[in-house]
Enzyme design. Structure first.
Site, short mmCIF file in Angstrom:
data_model
loop_
_atom_site.label_atom_id
_atom_site.label_comp_id
_atom_site.label_asym_id
_atom_site.label_seq_id
_atom_site.Cartn_x
_atom_site.Cartn_y
_atom_site.Cartn_z
N ASP A 66 0.86 -1.17 0.00
CA ASP A 66 0.00 0.00 0.00
C ASP A 66 0.91 1.23 0.00
O ASP A 66 1.53 1.55 1.02
CB ASP A 66 -0.90 0.00 1.23
CG ASP A 66 -1.80 1.22 1.32
OD1 ASP A 66 -1.70 2.12 0.44
OD2 ASP A 66 -2.59 1.31 2.28
N ASN A 111 4.53 4.60 -11.34
CA ASN A 111 3.35 4.63 -12.20
C ASN A 111 2.03 4.61 -11.42
O ASN A 111 1.02 5.12 -11.90
CB ASN A 111 3.39 3.44 -13.17
CG ASN A 111 2.08 3.21 -13.86
OD1 ASN A 111 1.67 3.99 -14.73
ND2 ASN A 111 1.38 2.15 -13.47
N LYS A 132 -0.20 15.83 -10.00
CA LYS A 132 0.66 15.54 -11.14
C LYS A 132 1.60 16.72 -11.44
O LYS A 132 2.74 16.51 -11.85
CB LYS A 132 -0.19 15.21 -12.37
CG LYS A 132 -0.91 13.88 -12.27
CD LYS A 132 0.06 12.72 -12.10
CE LYS A 132 -0.63 11.37 -12.17
NZ LYS A 132 0.31 10.24 -12.03
N TYR A 188 -6.14 15.69 -8.72
CA TYR A 188 -5.29 14.92 -9.62
C TYR A 188 -4.29 15.83 -10.35
O TYR A 188 -3.08 15.54 -10.40
CB TYR A 188 -6.16 14.17 -10.62
CG TYR A 188 -5.39 13.37 -11.65
CD1 TYR A 188 -4.91 12.10 -11.34
CD2 TYR A 188 -5.17 13.87 -12.93
CE1 TYR A 188 -4.22 11.35 -12.28
CE2 TYR A 188 -4.48 13.12 -13.87
CZ TYR A 188 -4.01 11.87 -13.54
OH TYR A 188 -3.31 11.14 -14.47
#
Length: 253
Positions: A64, A92, A161, A157
């Site tokens: 995790d 990834n 990123k 998100y």
């Protein structure tokens, strides 16, 4: 000779579409691959079996990545599996929920940031310590074109990123003297099973905007990652390699 002969690579999130393609392409280029998953043990195992059937080396490791200790354990297990030698990491693993910003809770924000950003920090820190022991290596983060072009419902998100891109640049600066190169790959819209049916208007807009006239494929991202991990990119670090079929080149006015 293949591009990655003698390398051992840890790929996080290797049970999913992009992660699976990265793991398979690294193996095809000669690398032994440690495939990380959180819950997708069966999917990751199928990828590992494909690698072994093709004559490669693979192992599946579970962790995790929102747990810092688990990140360090994962890297340690990958290095131990390879006889102490780890040469590359591909960060990834990520989640991409849709949540409009006005109603977003701090818990929803943290769930995305912890998975998409904090795990990158922890895995990179752990891997860099191993890479340093053997004279260097490569670390590649999977970012997104949303780091520069946010989409509705993706504030958490996109912010994570964008931070991943800057983390790579900072890590390239600080780990460079140890022979460690750190880069990002920023994909555009990558096709997956059921995408056209689930989001037809989005797919239509993308196809109309992309100069190449198609969606991305997981293999497009995998090829970019292999390039950055290979000797062909030996003087490239702190770079964000955009893989979006030219969408970012399109005028916005």
């Amino acid at each position: 000779m293949t591009l990655l002969d003698g390398q051992t690579t840890l790929v996080t999130g290797a049970g999913g579409g992009i992660g699976r393609a990265i793991a398979l392409r690294f193996a095809r280029e000669g690398a032994a691959v440690a495939l990380h998953c959180r819950t997708a043990l069966e999917a990751a195992g199928e990828v590992a079996d494909r690698i072994r059937e093709s004559g490669g080396e693979a192992v599946v490791l579970q962790a995790d990545l929102t747990d810092e200790d688990a990140c360090h354990r994962l890297v340690r297990e990958a290095a131990d599996w390879s006889g102490g030698r780890l040469t590359a990491l591909v960060n990834n693993a990520a989640v991409q929920p849709v949540q409009p910003l006005p109603g977003m809770t701090a818990a929803q924000w943290r769930a995305v940031v912890d998975t998409n950003l904090t795990s990158v920090f922890a895995c990179t820190q752990a891997a860099a310590a191993r890479l340093r022991e053997h004279g260097g290596g490569t670390i590649t983060h999977i970012a997104s074109i949303e780091a520069a072009r946010p989409a509705p419902g993706h504030a958490h998100y996109a912010a994570a990123k964008a931070a991943v891109v800057m983390h790579a640049r900072a890590a390239a600066l600080e780990y460079g003297p140890a022979g460690i190169r750190v880069n990002t790959v920023s994909p555009g819209l990558i096709d997956r099973e059921g995408l056209a049916g689930a989001w037809p208007e989005g797919v239509h807009r993308w196809l109309a905007a992309a100069p190449t006239g198609r969606l991305g494929r997981p293999e497009d991202v995998a090829g970019a990652c292999v390039f950055l991990a290979s000797p062909l990119a030996s003087w490239i670090t702190g770079h964000d390699l955009v893989v979006d079929g030219g969408v970012s080149a399109r005028p916005t006015w």
